[in-house]
Motif scaffolding. Structure first.
Motif, PDB file in Angstrom:
ATOM      1  N   ASP A  46       0.808  -1.217   0.000  1.00  0.00           N
ATOM      2  CA  ASP A  46       0.000   0.000   0.000  1.00  0.00           C
ATOM      3  C   ASP A  46       0.844   1.272   0.000  1.00  0.00           C
ATOM      4  O   ASP A  46       0.314   2.378   0.076  1.00  0.00           O
ATOM      5  N   GLY A  47       2.174   1.118  -0.076  1.00  0.00           N
ATOM      6  CA  GLY A  47       3.053   2.263  -0.163  1.00  0.00           C
ATOM      7  C   GLY A  47       3.529   2.807   1.157  1.00  0.00           C
ATOM      8  O   GLY A  47       4.351   3.728   1.190  1.00  0.00           O
ATOM      9  N   ASN A  48       3.040   2.261   2.265  1.00  0.00           N
ATOM     10  CA  ASN A  48       3.461   2.729   3.577  1.00  0.00           C
ATOM     11  C   ASN A  48       4.793   2.096   3.974  1.00  0.00           C
ATOM     12  O   ASN A  48       5.113   0.982   3.562  1.00  0.00           O
ATOM     13  N   PHE A  49       5.534   2.821   4.816  1.00  0.00           N
ATOM     14  CA  PHE A  49       6.831   2.342   5.265  1.00  0.00           C
ATOM     15  C   PHE A  49       6.727   1.823   6.700  1.00  0.00           C
ATOM     16  O   PHE A  49       6.110   2.461   7.554  1.00  0.00           O
ATOM     17  N   TYR A  50       7.333   0.670   6.954  1.00  0.00           N
ATOM     18  CA  TYR A  50       7.294   0.054   8.272  1.00  0.00           C
ATOM     19  C   TYR A  50       8.709  -0.332   8.702  1.00  0.00           C
ATOM     20  O   TYR A  50       9.505  -0.825   7.900  1.00  0.00           O
ATOM     21  N   CYS A  51       8.986  -0.130   9.993  1.00  0.00           N
ATOM     22  CA  CYS A  51      10.263  -0.583  10.552  1.00  0.00           C
ATOM     23  C   CYS A  51      10.181  -2.083  10.797  1.00  0.00           C
ATOM     24  O   CYS A  51       9.215  -2.581  11.388  1.00  0.00           O
ATOM     25  N   SER A  52      11.196  -2.813  10.351  1.00  0.00           N
ATOM     26  CA  SER A  52      11.176  -4.261  10.515  1.00  0.00           C
ATOM     27  C   SER A  52      12.110  -4.756  11.614  1.00  0.00           C
ATOM     28  O   SER A  52      12.056  -5.926  11.994  1.00  0.00           O
ATOM     29  N   GLY A  53      12.972  -3.869  12.140  1.00  0.00           N
ATOM     30  CA  GLY A  53      13.839  -4.302  13.229  1.00  0.00           C
ATOM     31  C   GLY A  53      15.101  -3.481  13.354  1.00  0.00           C
ATOM     32  O   GLY A  53      15.455  -2.693  12.473  1.00  0.00           O
ATOM     33  N   VAL A  54      15.762  -3.689  14.489  1.00  0.00           N
ATOM     34  CA  VAL A  54      17.006  -2.970  14.802  1.00  0.00           C
ATOM     35  C   VAL A  54      18.031  -3.982  15.280  1.00  0.00           C
ATOM     36  O   VAL A  54      17.703  -4.918  16.028  1.00  0.00           O
ATOM     37  N   GLN A  55      19.272  -3.801  14.853  1.00  0.00           N
ATOM     38  CA  GLN A  55      20.373  -4.632  15.323  1.00  0.00           C
ATOM     39  C   GLN A  55      21.446  -3.762  15.964  1.00  0.00           C
ATOM     40  O   GLN A  55      21.817  -2.720  15.417  1.00  0.00           O
ATOM     41  N   GLU A  56      21.938  -4.191  17.112  1.00  0.00           N
ATOM     42  CA  GLU A  56      23.111  -3.594  17.737  1.00  0.00           C
ATOM     43  C   GLU A  56      24.245  -4.608  17.591  1.00  0.00           C
ATOM     44  O   GLU A  56      24.135  -5.752  18.054  1.00  0.00           O
ATOM     45  N   ILE A  57      25.331  -4.197  16.949  1.00  0.00           N
ATOM     46  CA  ILE A  57      26.397  -5.134  16.596  1.00  0.00           C
ATOM     47  C   ILE A  57      27.721  -4.680  17.192  1.00  0.00           C
ATOM     48  O   ILE A  57      28.096  -3.505  17.086  1.00  0.00           O
ATOM     49  N   GLU A  58      28.418  -5.622  17.787  1.00  0.00           N
ATOM     50  CA  GLU A  58      29.784  -5.399  18.258  1.00  0.00           C
ATOM     51  C   GLU A  58      30.673  -6.447  17.602  1.00  0.00           C
ATOM     52  O   GLU A  58      30.414  -7.646  17.707  1.00  0.00           O
ATOM     53  N   GLN A  59      31.699  -5.990  16.907  1.00  0.00           N
ATOM     54  CA  GLN A  59      32.574  -6.888  16.159  1.00  0.00           C
ATOM     55  C   GLN A  59      33.987  -6.858  16.758  1.00  0.00           C
ATOM     56  O   GLN A  59      34.493  -5.802  17.114  1.00  0.00           O
ATOM     57  N   GLN A  60      34.606  -8.023  16.788  1.00  0.00           N
ATOM     58  CA  GLN A  60      35.918  -8.151  17.438  1.00  0.00           C
ATOM     59  C   GLN A  60      36.828  -9.024  16.589  1.00  0.00           C
ATOM     60  O   GLN A  60      36.386  -9.943  15.910  1.00  0.00           O
ATOM     61  N   GLY A  61      38.123  -8.718  16.640  1.00  0.00           N
ATOM     62  CA  GLY A  61      39.127  -9.595  16.079  1.00  0.00           C
ATOM     63  C   GLY A  61      39.140  -9.708  14.573  1.00  0.00           C
ATOM     64  O   GLY A  61      38.903 -10.780  14.018  1.00  0.00           O
ATOM     65  N   PHE A  62      39.426  -8.610  13.863  1.00  0.00           N
ATOM     66  CA  PHE A  62      39.541  -8.661  12.412  1.00  0.00           C
ATOM     67  C   PHE A  62      40.905  -9.230  12.016  1.00  0.00           C
ATOM     68  O   PHE A  62      41.938  -8.846  12.558  1.00  0.00           O
ATOM     69  N   ASP A  63      40.893 -10.145  11.033  1.00  0.00           N
ATOM     70  CA  ASP A  63      42.161 -10.696  10.567  1.00  0.00           C
ATOM     71  C   ASP A  63      42.767  -9.777   9.516  1.00  0.00           C
ATOM     72  O   ASP A  63      42.258  -8.686   9.253  1.00  0.00           O
ATOM     73  N   ILE A  64      43.849 -10.202   8.879  1.00  0.00           N
ATOM     74  CA  ILE A  64      44.559  -9.321   7.942  1.00  0.00           C
ATOM     75  C   ILE A  64      43.722  -9.036   6.693  1.00  0.00           C
ATOM     76  O   ILE A  64      43.992  -8.061   5.975  1.00  0.00           O
ATOM     77  N   HIS A  65      42.704  -9.865   6.417  1.00  0.00           N
ATOM     78  CA  HIS A  65      41.826  -9.641   5.278  1.00  0.00           C
ATOM     79  C   HIS A  65      40.501  -8.988   5.696  1.00  0.00           C
ATOM     80  O   HIS A  65      39.526  -9.026   4.948  1.00  0.00           O
ATOM     81  N   ASN A  66      40.498  -8.420   6.906  1.00  0.00           N
ATOM     82  CA  ASN A  66      39.336  -7.703   7.439  1.00  0.00           C
ATOM     83  C   ASN A  66      38.115  -8.598   7.634  1.00  0.00           C
ATOM     84  O   ASN A  66      36.970  -8.132   7.590  1.00  0.00           O
ATOM     85  N   ARG A  67      38.350  -9.881   7.876  1.00  0.00           N
ATOM     86  CA  ARG A  67      37.269 -10.801   8.223  1.00  0.00           C
ATOM     87  C   ARG A  67      37.159 -10.863   9.733  1.00  0.00           C
ATOM     88  O   ARG A  67      38.145 -11.082  10.434  1.00  0.00           O
ATOM     89  N   VAL A  68      35.929 -10.661  10.226  1.00  0.00           N
ATOM     90  CA  VAL A  68      35.722 -10.608  11.667  1.00  0.00           C
ATOM     91  C   VAL A  68      35.722 -12.009  12.250  1.00  0.00           C
ATOM     92  O   VAL A  68      35.200 -12.961  11.646  1.00  0.00           O
ATOM     93  N   SER A  69      36.318 -12.166  13.420  1.00  0.00           N
ATOM     94  CA  SER A  69      36.386 -13.482  14.053  1.00  0.00           C
ATOM     95  C   SER A  69      35.246 -13.708  15.039  1.00  0.00           C
ATOM     96  O   SER A  69      34.868 -14.853  15.306  1.00  0.00           O
ATOM     97  N   ALA A  70      34.671 -12.625  15.586  1.00  0.00           N
ATOM     98  CA  ALA A  70      33.582 -12.775  16.555  1.00  0.00           C
ATOM     99  C   ALA A  70      32.662 -11.558  16.495  1.00  0.00           C
ATOM    100  O   ALA A  70      33.127 -10.423  16.330  1.00  0.00           O
ATOM    101  N   SER A  71      31.371 -11.817  16.619  1.00  0.00           N
ATOM    102  CA  SER A  71      30.384 -10.739  16.624  1.00  0.00           C
ATOM    103  C   SER A  71      29.345 -10.989  17.702  1.00  0.00           C
ATOM    104  O   SER A  71      28.952 -12.140  17.937  1.00  0.00           O
ATOM    105  N   ILE A  72      28.919  -9.911  18.343  1.00  0.00           N
ATOM    106  CA  ILE A  72      27.792  -9.966  19.270  1.00  0.00           C
ATOM    107  C   ILE A  72      26.668  -9.152  18.636  1.00  0.00           C
ATOM    108  O   ILE A  72      26.822  -7.959  18.363  1.00  0.00           O
TER     109      ILE A  72
END
Length: 223
Positions: free
Chosen positions: A190-216
């Motif tokens: 119908d053209g209306n906009f709705y919020c579908s959700g929110v994420q809070e992200i904490e990322q830790q331990g990036f390797d040399i190729h910028n791949r994260v090792s752990a996320s909360i």
């Protein structure tokens, strides 16, 4: 040839991550290359044993006064003369002094003839640091597009699908986001906009190729 090396936080050693072989053609009087061929190689987790990552062919149709590309087509192959992975048409509008585009439209196709549309999105970047870190990025995806001036002209996005707003609160020294808030929403029939959700992200331990090792990741239903 351009190479990138980064400091490995696990052992304190400088390690090679990528190597790019760049070939420029059709260079105009201002030094802007209309055609670029870039072959990218990537090392393993120890910074050794370079292996082919992809081959890209760039067609740079227009530049601004500061040599930033504002109209570009990119074809990505698994190797030179190999299989097409995707084709992108990109239009960039306005650049920050760090070189980050303020607004971009990116259209992605699955085939070289650009008949199989995969995605249409508009990216708006705000609160950009001098090093190019983007604090606020809004990504809107669209169902379709039009190009009134042909496939090399301006792109008009049509029929929005959803919006993702990414706020990055902190970065590491290489520009990886450490803490982020992502708000997502969608457009209904119908053209209306709705919020579908929110994420809070904490990322830790990036390797040399910028791949994260752990996320909360914490998910919420309301902003």
């Amino acid at each position: 040839v351009s190479s990138t090396s980064v400091m490995d936080s696990t052992d304190g050693l400088l390690k090679l991550t990528t190597e790019r072989h760049i070939h420029n053609e059709d260079i105009d009087g201002r030094g802007d290359a209309e055609t670029q061929e870039i072959t990218t190689y990537q090392t393993d987790a120890n910074g050794q044993n370079l292996e082919l990552l992809n081959y890209q062919l760039f067609t740079n149709r227009r530049f601004d006064a500061r040599h930033n590309v504002i109209n570009q087509m990119t074809i990505t192959y698994d190797e030179e003369d190999g299989n097409v992975l995707d084709v992108q048409e990109t239009r960039s509008m306005g650049y920050h002094t760090s070189g980050v585009a303020l607004n971009q439209i990116v259209v992605t196709y699955a085939d070289i003839d650009k008949t199989e549309l995969l995605e249409v999105k508009m990216i708006e970047n705000e609160n950009i640091s001098s090093s190019g870190d983007v604090e606020l990025s809004t990504i809107t995806r669209y169902e379709s597009l039009s190009m009134p001036d042909g496939s090399e002209g301006d792109i008009i996005c049509q029929d929005p699908i959803d919006i993702q707003t990414i706020t990055t609160h902190s970065f590491d020294i290489r520009g990886n986001g450490l803490t982020q808030t992502i708000v997502e929403g969608y457009y209904s029939d119908d053209g209306n906009f709705y919020c579908s959700g929110v994420q809070e992200i904490e990322q830790q331990g990036f390797d040399i190729h910028n791949r994260v090792s752990a996320s909360i990741i914490e998910n919420y239903s309301d902003p």
